[in-house]
Design an enzyme around this catalytic site. Sequence first.
Site, PDB file in Angstrom:
ATOM      1  N   GLU A  36      -7.435  38.426 -13.682  1.00  0.00           N
ATOM      2  CA  GLU A  36      -8.424  39.443 -14.243  1.00  0.00           C
ATOM      3  C   GLU A  36      -7.656  40.692 -14.379  1.00  0.00           C
ATOM      4  OE1 GLU A  36     -10.463  39.123 -10.283  1.00  0.00           O
ATOM      5  OE2 GLU A  36     -12.445  38.660 -11.336  1.00  0.00           O
ATOM      6  N   THR A  62      -1.845  34.302  -9.990  1.00  0.00           N
ATOM      7  CA  THR A  62      -1.835  34.120 -11.646  1.00  0.00           C
ATOM      8  C   THR A  62      -0.445  33.973 -12.140  1.00  0.00           C
ATOM      9  OG1 THR A  62      -3.887  35.332 -11.534  1.00  0.00           O
ATOM     10  CG2 THR A  62      -2.752  35.221 -13.816  1.00  0.00           C
ATOM     11  N   HIS A  75      -3.740  40.515  -4.906  1.00  0.00           N
ATOM     12  CA  HIS A  75      -4.014  41.627  -5.850  1.00  0.00           C
ATOM     13  C   HIS A  75      -3.195  42.605  -5.803  1.00  0.00           C
ATOM     14  CE1 HIS A  75      -9.053  42.146  -6.569  1.00  0.00           C
ATOM     15  NE2 HIS A  75      -8.586  40.585  -6.358  1.00  0.00           N
TER      16      HIS A  75
END
Length: 323
Positions: free
Chosen positions: A98, A65, A30
């Site tokens: 996301e 990602t 994250h």
Amino acid sequence: MLEQFPPAEAVALAAFAEQHGFTGVMASDHFQPWLPQQGESSFVWSVLAALGERTTGDLGPGVTTPTFRWHPAMVAQASATLASMYPGRHWLGIGSGEALNEHIVGEYWPEAHERINRMFEAVDVIKKLFTASIAGREVRHAGPHFKLETTRLWTMPPVAPEIFVATQGPVTAKRAGRQVDGIITTGADDERLRVLLAKFDEGAREGGRDRSKLTRVLQLHLSWAPTDEEAMANALREWPIAGMRFARGDIRSPFEFEQLARSVRPEDFTGRLTVSSDPDVHRAHIQRLIDLGFDRIYLHNVGRNQREWLEVFGRDVLPRLVR
């Protein structure tokens, strides 16, 4: 969850977990925490390297990602380096992303179908780099989303890291079965998980692949504490995400999540998060997931009571699971 703990503490907890019977680590990638009060969000590749030094089990980013913040070539290099440092231990988990983490680079945030297409093209780029680099060759790529000029990875292990794709949808699961080494999903009701695994196997069959050599990974969030009241308080405070019954891929800020979390009630966790002080309740749930066909289950106790939880599960849960 690197959103909840400073990196040094997270590494120490992973080592403590291994001392109590756990055999692998999935570390979250994250840029921001889900909620402001979680307070952390360290760089996953640095933490994974430290985890490799302090533990002996498998380790991977769950998930990274390679489509917005990172070009696939950079993720390939990071993964190959980690696999070279810790042979046979590192796997590469990849997701479609996301907005919470990926919008920070200021690019247009596409709809889900385009994010998934970008993800699979990124997988193609990474696999090309791995294969060519092991053979000592260079490779190039020109696709709808990514370009790679002629190059190779100069640090590459003899065997490429396994690539797992994260999904909660059957179409992506089937596609993953055709293209990658494994699937990662999160806890859900049994029927939905059965469908995902069946679609993954279907894709593997269509691709002429040996299903027995593919890996099925589950990330399971749970809330355990000495009392049911504490377990529920931890869930509401630390992981209201589990009670949000709507898509969250387009939410951009921890402060937006904070506002949405205020509407979460205890009943919203039903069927989505096991909240209990009874280790046997958790053991039965984990056993049911093993019986569904998952090869690896990574457990995340959502509270801050990590050492207490690891001791209890290491003593009362893990030894009683049957594979």
